[in-house]
Design a protein around this motif. Structure first.
Motif, PDB file in Angstrom:
ATOM      1  N   ASP A   1      -6.117   8.621   1.204  1.00  0.00           N
ATOM      2  CA  ASP A   1      -6.682   9.510   0.185  1.00  0.00           C
ATOM      3  C   ASP A   1      -5.787  10.702  -0.123  1.00  0.00           C
ATOM      4  O   ASP A   1      -5.735  11.169  -1.261  1.00  0.00           O
ATOM      5  N   TRP A   2      -5.095  11.236   0.900  1.00  0.00           N
ATOM      6  CA  TRP A   2      -4.302  12.439   0.655  1.00  0.00           C
ATOM      7  C   TRP A   2      -3.170  12.192  -0.342  1.00  0.00           C
ATOM      8  O   TRP A   2      -2.658  13.130  -0.943  1.00  0.00           O
ATOM      9  N   ALA A   3      -2.781  10.927  -0.507  1.00  0.00           N
ATOM     10  CA  ALA A   3      -1.691  10.618  -1.434  1.00  0.00           C
ATOM     11  C   ALA A   3      -2.178  10.437  -2.862  1.00  0.00           C
ATOM     12  O   ALA A   3      -1.370  10.350  -3.786  1.00  0.00           O
ATOM     13  N   ARG A   4      -3.484  10.351  -3.040  1.00  0.00           N
ATOM     14  CA  ARG A   4      -4.088  10.207  -4.355  1.00  0.00           C
ATOM     15  C   ARG A   4      -3.360   9.141  -5.179  1.00  0.00           C
ATOM     16  O   ARG A   4      -3.036   8.079  -4.673  1.00  0.00           O
ATOM     17  N   ALA A   5      -3.120   9.418  -6.447  1.00  0.00           N
ATOM     18  CA  ALA A   5      -2.525   8.404  -7.328  1.00  0.00           C
ATOM     19  C   ALA A   5      -1.018   8.584  -7.444  1.00  0.00           C
ATOM     20  O   ALA A   5      -0.444   8.403  -8.512  1.00  0.00           O
ATOM     21  N   THR A   6      -0.352   8.927  -6.349  1.00  0.00           N
ATOM     22  CA  THR A   6       1.096   9.099  -6.375  1.00  0.00           C
ATOM     23  C   THR A   6       1.774   7.859  -5.802  1.00  0.00           C
ATOM     24  O   THR A   6       1.139   7.018  -5.163  1.00  0.00           O
ATOM     25  N   THR A   7       3.075   7.775  -5.999  1.00  0.00           N
ATOM     26  CA  THR A   7       3.830   6.657  -5.433  1.00  0.00           C
ATOM     27  C   THR A   7       4.010   6.797  -3.926  1.00  0.00           C
ATOM     28  O   THR A   7       4.437   5.841  -3.268  1.00  0.00           O
ATOM     29  N   VAL A   8       3.690   7.962  -3.383  1.00  0.00           N
ATOM     30  CA  VAL A   8       3.772   8.145  -1.930  1.00  0.00           C
ATOM     31  C   VAL A   8       2.769   7.243  -1.219  1.00  0.00           C
ATOM     32  O   VAL A   8       3.066   6.674  -0.162  1.00  0.00           O
ATOM     33  N   GLY A   9       1.577   7.091  -1.802  1.00  0.00           N
ATOM     34  CA  GLY A   9       0.523   6.316  -1.151  1.00  0.00           C
ATOM     35  C   GLY A   9       0.903   4.868  -0.893  1.00  0.00           C
ATOM     36  O   GLY A   9       0.828   4.395   0.254  1.00  0.00           O
ATOM     37  N   PRO A  10       1.303   4.108  -1.913  1.00  0.00           N
ATOM     38  CA  PRO A  10       1.707   2.721  -1.657  1.00  0.00           C
ATOM     39  C   PRO A  10       2.905   2.606  -0.719  1.00  0.00           C
ATOM     40  O   PRO A  10       2.988   1.658   0.066  1.00  0.00           O
ATOM     41  N   ALA A  11       3.834   3.556  -0.787  1.00  0.00           N
ATOM     42  CA  ALA A  11       4.987   3.509   0.116  1.00  0.00           C
ATOM     43  C   ALA A  11       4.537   3.693   1.562  1.00  0.00           C
ATOM     44  O   ALA A  11       5.001   2.988   2.471  1.00  0.00           O
ATOM     45  N   TYR A  12       3.624   4.634   1.777  1.00  0.00           N
ATOM     46  CA  TYR A  12       3.103   4.846   3.132  1.00  0.00           C
ATOM     47  C   TYR A  12       2.361   3.601   3.615  1.00  0.00           C
ATOM     48  O   TYR A  12       2.545   3.152   4.755  1.00  0.00           O
ATOM     49  N   ALA A  13       1.535   3.038   2.758  1.00  0.00           N
ATOM     50  CA  ALA A  13       0.783   1.842   3.141  1.00  0.00           C
ATOM     51  C   ALA A  13       1.715   0.679   3.455  1.00  0.00           C
ATOM     52  O   ALA A  13       1.460  -0.112   4.377  1.00  0.00           O
ATOM     53  N   ALA A  14       2.801   0.566   2.703  1.00  0.00           N
ATOM     54  CA  ALA A  14       3.756  -0.516   2.943  1.00  0.00           C
ATOM     55  C   ALA A  14       4.428  -0.361   4.298  1.00  0.00           C
ATOM     56  O   ALA A  14       4.603  -1.343   5.038  1.00  0.00           O
ATOM     57  N   LEU A  15       4.812   0.869   4.646  1.00  0.00           N
ATOM     58  CA  LEU A  15       5.436   1.077   5.952  1.00  0.00           C
ATOM     59  C   LEU A  15       4.437   0.811   7.072  1.00  0.00           C
ATOM     60  O   LEU A  15       4.785   0.212   8.098  1.00  0.00           O
ATOM     61  N   ARG A  16       3.209   1.231   6.873  1.00  0.00           N
ATOM     62  CA  ARG A  16       2.177   0.957   7.881  1.00  0.00           C
ATOM     63  C   ARG A  16       2.029  -0.549   8.096  1.00  0.00           C
ATOM     64  O   ARG A  16       1.942  -1.026   9.230  1.00  0.00           O
ATOM     65  N   ALA A  17       2.015  -1.308   7.004  1.00  0.00           N
ATOM     66  CA  ALA A  17       1.871  -2.761   7.115  1.00  0.00           C
ATOM     67  C   ALA A  17       3.094  -3.392   7.774  1.00  0.00           C
ATOM     68  O   ALA A  17       2.968  -4.260   8.649  1.00  0.00           O
TER      69      ALA A  17
END
Length: 341
Positions: free
Chosen positions: A222-238
């Protein structure tokens, strides 16, 4: 010249193809360093390399907020994690931003003269400690929180990988610790660092270069909202999370429970909770998470078997590193970021 790598021998960058080659291309264009050892060391596992770069690019380089502030946050993180390689790198990169007085002030171990900059540095240091009072209020605009938080979490991951798998020397002989070398190195990167590229290019590596990470990683926290940071973080987590397959169920439980109880401290030398070398996978994962600079050749040798390649070691270290990132992220106060418009 001595190799900067410990415990692994990464593929030669000249032989790179596919997503690895694409990462090197973006590194040259947007970071100014084509073969940064920080990413070369991950290149045997393209999905980890690409997602780590994507998170750093989309937050530190292309995210909202000035580069100087985010470099200070990254410096604070690196100091808290006791990563000399990254500490020296960020001092040099502060020169690249053009703030030479600030760069030399922090290089001398002094606090920034500007109160706001001092608070950003303190915030970066405090991110290692769940619930630290310095984490609130944010020392930056709430609208910039995704980029600052993403930067901090990117370097909590990168610091651990670097401490585990690289030497402490940013440059041969640690010459970066001389003022003239720091300044010259920073100035050589200044044109790239002072440019502000558009967000999103890091995600194209994950979506279009043979890596299907974005298909199942989700939009991010949620803290990344609609930025490109969010998917990048999720990708690294995965990508990093795949390393748990290298541990058995008992070892995975031990890692989760240890991280769940972690208070941000550096473990003592007599660390009662650290498994012995009869449980080498759990030992390496926990060291990567909490004290990566203490991983030894003996620790790696105890874990190695013919089928446990350099790529497998990178996966295990990345898993442990991100386990710590996940613990840190879960404890960050992000209410203001969620509410920012």
């Amino acid at each position: 010249m001595p190799s900067p790598f410990r415990h692994t021998t990464p593929p030669e960058p000249a032989s790179a193809a596919g997503p690895v080659r694409a990462v090197y291309t973006q590194l040259a264009r947007d970071f100014g360093i084509t073969r940064a050892p920080t990413f070369v060391v991950l290149s045997s596992v393209p999905e980890i390399m690409a997602s780590a770069w994507a998170l750093m690019r989309e937050s530190l380089i292309a995210g909202d907020g000035g580069r100087t502030g985010k470099e200070l946050a990254a410096l604070g993180v690196s100091e808290a994690n006791r990563c000399p390689f990254c500490v020296d790198a960020h001092k040099m990169l502060l020169h690249a931003t053009g703030d030479h007085a600030l760069a030399e002030r922090v290089a001398r171990g002094e606090q920034p003269a500007d109160e706001d900059q001092a608070r950003v540095l303190a915030w970066g240091r405090a991110t290692r400690i769940p619930g630290a009072p310095e984490l609130t209020p944010y020392p930056f605009p709430a609208a910039h929180a995704p980029a600052y938080i993403g930067t901090a979490l990117a370097f909590h991951f990168i610091n651990r990988v670097v401490s585990a798998l690289l030497t402490e020397r940013l440059l041969p002989g640690n010459v970066q610790r001389f003022r003239a070398v720091r300044s010259l190195g920073g100035r050589s990167l200044s044109r790239t660092v002072r440019r502000h590229p558009a967000p999103g290019a890091g995600l194209t590596l994950l979506d279009g270069a043979g890596l299907a990470l974005l298909d199942h990683a989700g939009p991010g926290p949620d803290w990344a909202r609609a930025t490109t940071v969010g998917p990048a973080y999720a990708a690294l987590r995965a990508a990093a999370g795949e390393g748990e397959r290298l541990l058995d169920a008992d070892d995975r439980i031990l890692v989760r429970e240890t991280l769940g109880a972690w208070d941000g401290a550096h473990p003592p030398l007599a660390w009662d909770g650290l498994p012995g070398r009869d449980r080498p996978g759990a030992r390496l994962a926990l060291l990567a998470a909490l004290a990566p600079y203490r991983i030894t050749e003996e620790d790696v040798a105890a874990w190695r078997t013919p089928d446990r390649t350099d790529a497998a070691l990178v996966r295990l270290v990345a898993y442990g590193a991100f386990a710590a990132v996940d613990r840190i992220e879960s404890a960050l106060p992000v209410r203001t970021a969620k509410e920012a418009s």
